[in-house]
Design a protein around this motif. Structure first.
Motif, PDB file in Angstrom:
ATOM      1  N   ARG A  33      -3.583   9.381  -9.461  1.00  0.00           N
ATOM      2  CA  ARG A  33      -2.690   8.856  -8.426  1.00  0.00           C
ATOM      3  C   ARG A  33      -3.016   7.401  -8.109  1.00  0.00           C
ATOM      4  O   ARG A  33      -4.162   6.980  -8.150  1.00  0.00           O
ATOM      5  CB  ARG A  33      -2.846   9.726  -7.177  1.00  0.00           C
ATOM      6  N   ARG A  34      -1.972   6.638  -7.813  1.00  0.00           N
ATOM      7  CA  ARG A  34      -2.106   5.235  -7.375  1.00  0.00           C
ATOM      8  C   ARG A  34      -2.932   4.419  -8.365  1.00  0.00           C
ATOM      9  O   ARG A  34      -3.965   3.857  -8.035  1.00  0.00           O
ATOM     10  CB  ARG A  34      -2.722   5.141  -5.985  1.00  0.00           C
ATOM     11  N   ILE A  35      -2.456   4.336  -9.606  1.00  0.00           N
ATOM     12  CA  ILE A  35      -3.203   3.602 -10.626  1.00  0.00           C
ATOM     13  C   ILE A  35      -2.807   2.131 -10.687  1.00  0.00           C
ATOM     14  O   ILE A  35      -3.342   1.383 -11.508  1.00  0.00           O
ATOM     15  CB  ILE A  35      -3.050   4.259 -12.017  1.00  0.00           C
ATOM     16  N   GLU A  36      -1.873   1.713  -9.814  1.00  0.00           N
ATOM     17  CA  GLU A  36      -1.513   0.292  -9.799  1.00  0.00           C
ATOM     18  C   GLU A  36      -2.699  -0.540  -9.306  1.00  0.00           C
ATOM     19  O   GLU A  36      -3.445  -0.104  -8.421  1.00  0.00           O
ATOM     20  CB  GLU A  36      -0.279   0.044  -8.935  1.00  0.00           C
ATOM     21  N   THR A  37      -2.881  -1.709  -9.881  1.00  0.00           N
ATOM     22  CA  THR A  37      -4.027  -2.556  -9.543  1.00  0.00           C
ATOM     23  C   THR A  37      -3.930  -3.079  -8.120  1.00  0.00           C
ATOM     24  O   THR A  37      -4.896  -3.049  -7.363  1.00  0.00           O
ATOM     25  CB  THR A  37      -4.115  -3.740 -10.540  1.00  0.00           C
ATOM     26  N   ASN A  38      -2.757  -3.563  -7.745  1.00  0.00           N
ATOM     27  CA  ASN A  38      -2.548  -4.118  -6.409  1.00  0.00           C
ATOM     28  C   ASN A  38      -1.807  -3.098  -5.563  1.00  0.00           C
ATOM     29  O   ASN A  38      -0.653  -2.770  -5.840  1.00  0.00           O
ATOM     30  CB  ASN A  38      -1.753  -5.426  -6.503  1.00  0.00           C
ATOM     31  N   LYS A  39      -2.463  -2.601  -4.528  1.00  0.00           N
ATOM     32  CA  LYS A  39      -1.855  -1.548  -3.696  1.00  0.00           C
ATOM     33  C   LYS A  39      -0.785  -2.093  -2.760  1.00  0.00           C
ATOM     34  O   LYS A  39       0.017  -1.338  -2.221  1.00  0.00           O
ATOM     35  CB  LYS A  39      -2.928  -0.821  -2.868  1.00  0.00           C
ATOM     36  N   LYS A  40      -0.759  -3.397  -2.549  1.00  0.00           N
ATOM     37  CA  LYS A  40       0.268  -4.009  -1.698  1.00  0.00           C
ATOM     38  C   LYS A  40       1.370  -4.566  -2.600  1.00  0.00           C
ATOM     39  O   LYS A  40       1.596  -5.775  -2.666  1.00  0.00           O
ATOM     40  CB  LYS A  40      -0.333  -5.090  -0.809  1.00  0.00           C
ATOM     41  N   ASN A  41       2.045  -3.672  -3.273  1.00  0.00           N
ATOM     42  CA  ASN A  41       3.046  -4.029  -4.276  1.00  0.00           C
ATOM     43  C   ASN A  41       4.415  -3.566  -3.777  1.00  0.00           C
ATOM     44  O   ASN A  41       4.669  -2.370  -3.685  1.00  0.00           O
ATOM     45  CB  ASN A  41       2.681  -3.354  -5.606  1.00  0.00           C
ATOM     46  N   TYR A  42       5.274  -4.520  -3.434  1.00  0.00           N
ATOM     47  CA  TYR A  42       6.581  -4.201  -2.876  1.00  0.00           C
ATOM     48  C   TYR A  42       7.698  -4.733  -3.765  1.00  0.00           C
ATOM     49  O   TYR A  42       7.572  -5.795  -4.365  1.00  0.00           O
ATOM     50  CB  TYR A  42       6.744  -4.805  -1.473  1.00  0.00           C
ATOM     51  N   THR A  43       8.785  -3.985  -3.820  1.00  0.00           N
ATOM     52  CA  THR A  43      10.010  -4.480  -4.429  1.00  0.00           C
ATOM     53  C   THR A  43      11.102  -4.502  -3.370  1.00  0.00           C
ATOM     54  O   THR A  43      11.242  -3.555  -2.584  1.00  0.00           O
ATOM     55  CB  THR A  43      10.440  -3.610  -5.620  1.00  0.00           C
TER      56      THR A  43
END
Length: 275
Positions: A165-175
């Motif tokens: 879970r949550r493998i994105e490097t930057n947790k503050k990633n918004y679109t």
């Protein structure tokens, strides 16, 4: 009562569908499209009632081709919504991480998980057209050695389990996504607008226009320049504005009209805070 038809780029379970659910609720009909241009065509030919279109990401930046589509189709921007992009590693039920040899996803999603892949160098990464489509491929073909990088919605829709879970490097990633409609409707709660215009090439021409907004307490939340197709050294500016007082906004717009060419109000809508 007929459900609202929402055109998205990608298939069901994608981040675009998640954004559509966030804005309209889940009682909608999702119109799957192969490209952003296809979403606009669906709206143009009344096969959809609205389009949900990504316009910028906090890591990847602006989706410049979509600004061209805004100019080409001139649909009204009637709203916006933000998604916190959370990326998970998905696989068939019962499959373990040590069984995985291949990982597929959209190229931008893969780039946003660089640290995870550095920690698992044995995984062979390949690019797909869409996060949800890669998840669906695993489910349809019963691939036990392949995982997808996608969201919880795709996992639920295609019967996959979350391996990590949550493998994105930057947790503050918004679109940020725009909500497009065929025509504008008056919104009494509007406190944000997206406009576009061109200026001449005289010294300080853009600065003078931006000062009109500053002088009237208008916040410029974004400025994006785009080359005018086929014209050397000519640019069109896309600007997002936020205001507290409608009269000040209208005063700034009146002044801007006198100093610009090809001026367009692409939409006036209610500002949506990041959630």
């Amino acid at each position: 009562m007929n459900k609202k038809r929402i055109a998205i780029q990608g298939i069901r379970g994608s981040f675009h569908e998640e954004a559509a659910f966030k804005h309209f609720g889940e009682d909608i009909e999702t119109i799957e499209c192969d490209s952003f241009k296809a979403t606009c065509e669906a709206l143009k030919h009344k096969k959809a009632d609205y389009v949900v279109m990504a316009i910028e990401n906090s890591i990847a930046g602006s989706l410049l081709p979509n600004y061209n589509l805004l100019q080409e189709y001139r649909f009204a921007i009637i709203g916006e919504t933000y998604l916190n992009i959370q990326l998970h590693l998905l696989a068939l039920p019962g499959v373990k991480l040590e069984d995985i040899k291949f990982v597929e996803s959209h190229p931008i999603a893969l780039r946003q998980c660089g640290d995870f892949f550095d920690e698992h160098p044995h995984l062979k990464v390949s690019e797909g057209m869409d996060t949800a489509a890669c998840a669906k491929k695993i489910a349809d073909n019963k691939l036990t050695n392949t995982a997808a990088v996608a969201n919880n919605l795709a996992a639920k829709l295609y019967g996959l389990e979350v391996l990590d879970r949550r493998i994105e490097t930057n947790k503050k990633n918004y679109t940020r996504f725009l909500i497009l409609a065929p025509t504008a409707t008056e919104n009494p709660k509007a406190n944000k607008a997206s406009i576009s215009f061109q200026t001449d090439n005289s010294i300080g021409s853009l600065a003078k226009i931006l000062n009109y907004f500053a002088d009237n307490n208008i916040n410029l939340s974004k400025i994006q320049s785009m080359p005018v197709l086929g014209r050397r050294n000519e640019y069109i500016f896309h600007v997002d504005l936020e205001w507290q007082t409608l009269a000040e906004y209208e005063k700034a717009i009146r002044k801007t009209l006198k100093r610009t060419v090809n001026f367009n109000i692409l939409g006036e809508y209610e500002k949506n805070e990041k959630v």
